[in-house]
Design a protein around this motif. Structure first.
Motif, PDB file in Angstrom:
ATOM      1  N   GLN A 132       0.812  -1.212   0.000  1.00 31.18           N
ATOM      2  CA  GLN A 132       0.000   0.000   0.000  1.00 31.18           C
ATOM      3  C   GLN A 132       0.848   1.265   0.000  1.00 31.18           C
ATOM      4  OE1 GLN A 132      -2.343  -0.076   3.631  1.00 31.18           O
ATOM      5  NE2 GLN A 132      -0.950   1.317   4.644  1.00 31.18           N
ATOM      6  N   SER A 133       2.160   1.122   0.283  1.00 31.07           N
ATOM      7  CA  SER A 133       3.022   2.281   0.437  1.00 31.07           C
ATOM      8  C   SER A 133       3.117   3.076  -0.868  1.00 31.07           C
ATOM      9  CB  SER A 133       4.425   1.825   0.853  1.00 31.07           C
ATOM     10  OG  SER A 133       5.297   2.919   0.917  1.00 31.07           O
ATOM     11  N   GLY A 134       2.579   4.282  -0.843  1.00 31.93           N
ATOM     12  CA  GLY A 134       2.623   5.155  -2.002  1.00 31.93           C
ATOM     13  C   GLY A 134       1.621   4.820  -3.087  1.00 31.93           C
ATOM     14  N   THR A 135       0.963   3.657  -2.993  1.00 29.84           N
ATOM     15  CA  THR A 135       0.097   3.200  -4.079  1.00 29.84           C
ATOM     16  C   THR A 135      -1.221   3.963  -4.125  1.00 29.84           C
ATOM     17  OG1 THR A 135       1.073   0.996  -3.855  1.00 29.84           O
ATOM     18  CG2 THR A 135      -0.946   1.172  -5.135  1.00 29.84           C
ATOM     19  N   ILE A 136      -1.873   4.132  -2.985  1.00 33.92           N
ATOM     20  CA  ILE A 136      -3.145   4.844  -2.986  1.00 33.92           C
ATOM     21  C   ILE A 136      -2.937   6.314  -3.351  1.00 33.92           C
ATOM     22  CG2 ILE A 136      -3.053   5.335  -0.514  1.00 33.92           C
ATOM     23  CD1 ILE A 136      -6.202   4.581  -2.658  1.00 33.92           C
ATOM     24  N   GLU A 137      -1.805   6.900  -2.916  1.00 35.76           N
ATOM     25  CA  GLU A 137      -1.500   8.282  -3.286  1.00 35.76           C
ATOM     26  C   GLU A 137      -1.316   8.416  -4.791  1.00 35.76           C
ATOM     27  OE1 GLU A 137      -0.044   6.575  -0.944  1.00 35.76           O
ATOM     28  OE2 GLU A 137       0.182   7.739   0.906  1.00 35.76           O
ATOM     29  N   ALA A 138      -0.577   7.455  -5.372  1.00 39.04           N
ATOM     30  CA  ALA A 138      -0.343   7.496  -6.809  1.00 39.04           C
ATOM     31  C   ALA A 138      -1.648   7.317  -7.586  1.00 39.04           C
ATOM     32  CB  ALA A 138       0.666   6.410  -7.206  1.00 39.04           C
ATOM     33  N   LEU A 139      -2.523   6.420  -7.111  1.00 41.18           N
ATOM     34  CA  LEU A 139      -3.809   6.203  -7.777  1.00 41.18           C
ATOM     35  C   LEU A 139      -4.647   7.479  -7.777  1.00 41.18           C
ATOM     36  CD1 LEU A 139      -6.126   3.129  -7.481  1.00 41.18           C
ATOM     37  CD2 LEU A 139      -7.071   5.418  -7.225  1.00 41.18           C
ATOM     38  N   LEU A 140      -4.702   8.159  -6.654  1.00 43.78           N
ATOM     39  CA  LEU A 140      -5.507   9.385  -6.575  1.00 43.78           C
ATOM     40  C   LEU A 140      -4.888  10.510  -7.393  1.00 43.78           C
ATOM     41  CD1 LEU A 140      -6.652   9.405  -2.840  1.00 43.78           C
ATOM     42  CD2 LEU A 140      -7.834   8.517  -4.855  1.00 43.78           C
ATOM     43  N   TYR A 141      -3.566  10.578  -7.420  1.00 38.67           N
ATOM     44  CA  TYR A 141      -2.914  11.602  -8.244  1.00 38.67           C
ATOM     45  C   TYR A 141      -3.249  11.395  -9.727  1.00 38.67           C
ATOM     46  CZ  TYR A 141       0.639  14.750 -10.110  1.00 38.67           C
ATOM     47  OH  TYR A 141       1.286  15.765 -10.783  1.00 38.67           O
ATOM     48  N   ASP A 142      -3.187  10.141 -10.177  1.00 41.15           N
ATOM     49  CA  ASP A 142      -3.498   9.863 -11.578  1.00 41.15           C
ATOM     50  C   ASP A 142      -4.985  10.042 -11.868  1.00 41.15           C
ATOM     51  OD1 ASP A 142      -0.900   9.413 -12.402  1.00 41.15           O
ATOM     52  OD2 ASP A 142      -0.964   7.274 -11.936  1.00 41.15           O
ATOM     53  N   SER A 143      -5.835   9.852 -10.872  1.00 43.68           N
ATOM     54  CA  SER A 143      -7.260  10.157 -11.048  1.00 43.68           C
ATOM     55  C   SER A 143      -7.456  11.651 -11.297  1.00 43.68           C
ATOM     56  CB  SER A 143      -8.051   9.724  -9.813  1.00 43.68           C
ATOM     57  OG  SER A 143      -8.005   8.325  -9.635  1.00 43.68           O
ATOM     58  N   LEU A 144      -6.715  12.473 -10.575  1.00 42.65           N
ATOM     59  CA  LEU A 144      -6.766  13.920 -10.798  1.00 42.65           C
ATOM     60  C   LEU A 144      -6.179  14.275 -12.161  1.00 42.65           C
ATOM     61  CD1 LEU A 144      -5.587  15.175  -7.284  1.00 42.65           C
ATOM     62  CD2 LEU A 144      -7.902  15.295  -8.185  1.00 42.65           C
ATOM     63  N   ALA A 145      -5.093  13.588 -12.534  1.00 39.46           N
ATOM     64  CA  ALA A 145      -4.439  13.877 -13.810  1.00 39.46           C
ATOM     65  C   ALA A 145      -5.359  13.603 -14.991  1.00 39.46           C
ATOM     66  CB  ALA A 145      -3.157  13.050 -13.934  1.00 39.46           C
ATOM     67  N   GLU A 146      -6.219  12.593 -14.875  1.00 43.46           N
ATOM     68  CA  GLU A 146      -7.177  12.301 -15.950  1.00 43.46           C
ATOM     69  C   GLU A 146      -8.082  13.490 -16.234  1.00 43.46           C
ATOM     70  OE1 GLU A 146      -8.280   7.602 -16.305  1.00 43.46           O
ATOM     71  OE2 GLU A 146      -9.277   8.741 -14.725  1.00 43.46           O
ATOM     72  N   ASN A 147      -8.319  14.303 -15.205  1.00 40.39           N
ATOM     73  CA  ASN A 147      -9.216  15.448 -15.338  1.00 40.39           C
ATOM     74  C   ASN A 147      -8.469  16.777 -15.284  1.00 40.39           C
ATOM     75  OD1 ASN A 147     -12.253  14.349 -15.059  1.00 40.39           O
ATOM     76  ND2 ASN A 147     -10.896  13.116 -13.757  1.00 40.39           N
TER      77      ASN A 147
END
Length: 388
Positions: free
Chosen positions: A111-126
């Motif tokens: 989980q280390s850094g993974t959820i942060e990266a997922l949310l960052y890329d969710s923002l990047a999509e928009n």
């Protein structure tokens, strides 16, 4: 509009996952292991095993997220957490507990850094990455609430009922899996097309290239690891101080309530601190405060030690969102999970060395001398590092 709704849903699910994954119900594990008959040396070895396993597993876990997707890795982490809880409840000797810490390390790695990266890329999509500092602030505020809430519950179970904490830990992991299943896997901006030819080795080489080219990123990772390792070591060994001085469950709960309030305030202050001071000045100031808190242990009474404990926890609450923001300004999307995992790997390396050394120093002298002397070393090393 649909993508915006998906992004908002991902954010809310990410916040829910964060609360469940960082529910600090097992944070009093030092006291738990003491109650199960382990010595302070054996407890130190368990922590070393945890960080050694994390050191060996952190980068591969990050590469798996970059290669196969965030959701699979997050789910694997929660399954490891459930198995860890089962082992801790059933263990009868040191070696079983050691195996439990191996599983806990895998749960942490995945989980280390993974959820942060997922949310960052969710923002990047928009095209909304400018919101990420607020997202990290919210996530860290949730962590700073969820962790002490769990510890508060554990404090009420401290006298003979800490086994219940691992049952609750397993339940929170099951609920976190439910959040993961509902997440949308965001598109990630790969530096090369995402084809079957893309390999873990290629991702690793790309990440290594970034670290070689950007010395600022390397320096931030080393600073973050050292700062967090010192604060974390103080936090865990302070549990032995609480038991040695006979702190009641009510007193421990009171300390943790104050800790939670201060930590939430620290997270809220992070964006303001980042705007107020340049990066170097801010990090230098935080290092000086940490050194001062450690050195003060040399002459502090019990109340002073509790004050140092509260201050160091406040500093840890500030440093996490601050460094997360700095990292994501420097790290490309395709290597984000891998590079964040490298940062965690450096932290694990420092903990493998620092935790048993501090345990030996405490047994050789005492808690105050061990951490007070360490504070002097931090002050000298910080002065040498920041004068460059």
């Amino acid at each position: 509009m649909i993508m915006v709704k998906i992004m908002q849903r991902n954010l809310h699910l990410g916040y829910g996952y964060t609360a469940l994954a960082y529910f600090g119900i097992t944070s009093l594990w030092v006291i738990f292991l003491q109650q199960r008959g382990l010595s302070l040396v054996q407890i130190g070895l368990c922590e070393s095993i945890f960080h050694l396993t994390s050191l060996l597993s952190e980068v591969p876990s990050g590469m798996l997220a970059d290669r196969f997707g965030y959701k699979i890795v997050l789910m694997g982490g929660r399954v490891a957490a459930i198995v860890h809880a089962i082992i801790m409840l059933m263990a009868t000797n040191f070696w079983w507990f050691a195996l439990g810490f191996v599983l806990q390390a895998w749960a942490y790695n995945l989980q280390s850094g993974t959820i942060e990266a997922l949310l960052y890329d969710s923002l990047a999509e928009n095209h909304a990455t400018e919101r990420f500092p607020v997202v990290t602030k919210n996530m860290n505020m949730i962590i700073e609430i969820a962790t002490p809430v769990g510890v508060l519950l554990a404090g009420g179970l401290i006298h003979g009922h800490l086994n219940v904490t691992y049952l609750l830990y397993a339940l929170s992991a099951w609920l976190a899996i439910g959040c993961i299943l509902q997440l949308h896997e965001p598109f990630r901006d790969q530096t090369t097309p995402a084809t079957d030819a893309q390999s873990l080795i290629a991702i690793s080489r790309s990440a290594a290239k970034w670290l070689r080219q950007f010395s600022a990123l390397r320096h931030l990772m080393v600073f973050h690891a050292a700062f967090s390792a010192l604060g974390t070591t103080y936090y865990y060994y302070f549990q032995s101080v609480m038991t040695a001085k006979g702190f009641s469950g009510l007193l421990i709960s009171g300390i943790l309530v104050i800790t939670a309030i201060l930590n939430v305030g620290g997270v809220q202050l992070t964006p303001w601190l980042q705007r107020k001071w340049p990066q170097t000045q801010l990090l230098r100031g935080l290092a000086i405060v940490l050194a001062g808190a450690l050195i003060s242990a040399l002459w502090a009474n019990t109340l002073g030690l509790v004050g140092g404990y509260l201050l160091i926890n406040l500093l840890l609450a500030v440093i996490e969102p601050l460094l997360s923001n700095y990292y994501n300004q420097l790290i490309p999307s395709a290597q984000r999970a891998t590079l964040l995992s490298i940062s965690s790997m450096i932290f694990s390396l420092m903990m493998v060395v620092l935790f048993p050394v501090m345990g030996w120093l405490i047994e050789w002298s005492n808690f105050t001398v061990a951490f007070g002397g360490t504070g002097m070393v931090v002050l000298v090393c910080g002065w040498l590092a920041f004068r460059r």
